[in-house]
Design a protein around this motif. Sequence first.
Motif, short mmCIF file in Angstrom:
data_model
loop_
_atom_site.label_atom_id
_atom_site.label_comp_id
_atom_site.label_asym_id
_atom_site.label_seq_id
_atom_site.Cartn_x
_atom_site.Cartn_y
_atom_site.Cartn_z
N LEU A 57 1.12 -1.19 0.09
CA LEU A 57 0.03 -0.01 0.09
C LEU A 57 1.15 0.96 -0.04
O LEU A 57 1.69 1.51 1.00
N LEU B 44 1.74 4.98 0.52
CA LEU B 44 1.48 6.27 1.42
C LEU B 44 2.19 7.49 0.96
O LEU B 44 3.34 7.44 1.28
N GLY C 293 -1.93 8.14 8.07
CA GLY C 293 -1.80 7.77 6.61
C GLY C 293 -2.87 6.73 6.23
O GLY C 293 -3.39 6.84 5.08
N GLU D 277 -6.38 8.08 6.24
CA GLU D 277 -6.64 8.83 5.10
C GLU D 277 -6.68 8.05 3.69
O GLU D 277 -7.63 8.20 2.79
N TYR D 278 -6.03 7.05 3.89
CA TYR D 278 -6.02 6.05 2.49
C TYR D 278 -7.34 5.40 2.40
O TYR D 278 -7.96 5.27 1.31
N CYS E 193 -11.70 3.04 -0.60
CA CYS E 193 -10.77 1.74 -1.10
C CYS E 193 -11.16 0.90 0.15
O CYS E 193 -11.37 1.08 1.46
#
Length: 268
Positions: free
Chosen positions: A137, A139, A150, A153-154, A181
């Motif tokens: 993933l 960031l 992070g 937020e993702y 997501c």
Amino acid sequence: MGNYWPSYSSPVKYHGLFNQGATSNLNSVLQVLFMTEDFREAVKRYNSENRGTDWIDRHLTVLFNDLQRQTANTCDITDKLGIDRVYKQRDAAEYFEKILNLTSTEASQIFYGLLTNRTRCSSCGTQTDSDAAFWHLPLALSEDYKVVDGIEEYFRASDFTGENQMYCDHCDDKSDATTKCVIKHHPEVLMLLLKRFEFDYRYMTYVKIKHTVDVPCTLQIPENQTYELYAVVEHFGDLTGGHYTATIKDAENWYNFKDSTVTLQVDT
């Protein structure tokens, strides 16, 4: 993540890897894979049951066996990866993905994740999912960055309204929409790629982000999946040069792997 562990020079039970020129990035990744016991054993098991395979498992098995006895050479691995310019600076994440793409499914599935990009039309409620496999993933870093923030937020939902409306097949028109997501399949081992380089339009080149990053020992991902930190690959230097090291925890202690040198890290 900064190097916060002082070294202890007493002999340790692990061995390093010879640097062929500028292969500290590859060495760091290989040490993480070696210290990931489930991956190491899966590679060896697949190789013993599938002789003559084209997967990289055979080369990794030889390397891992060497690492259990002595400082090891990575020439067979670089040949298998097609690396003919060992003095060229490359990215560790690039090697991580390349190795996993050449590894048998039985072994690589430990790092395999499936991410869904979910879009919901605000007008009709139609939900559309688009799946994509991932090894890590990514960031994007900012000043005083915290990985926990992070991750939040993702996976935070984004609204598209006004000029940013999205086309809906069901409505046959543009409408407000929400996207987010969702991890459909959580990997057994989660890799996070902290994007340390960004393009600077003032100088028209990539520059390294040198902000401090707070990395927790325990990280919870949405859907209540929890991961424990056991390895960190760090880059020291800039875009054109530098060095990679890996700091990895076994069942009891943290160790720093810097090519052929391995040191026990002592907590303060």
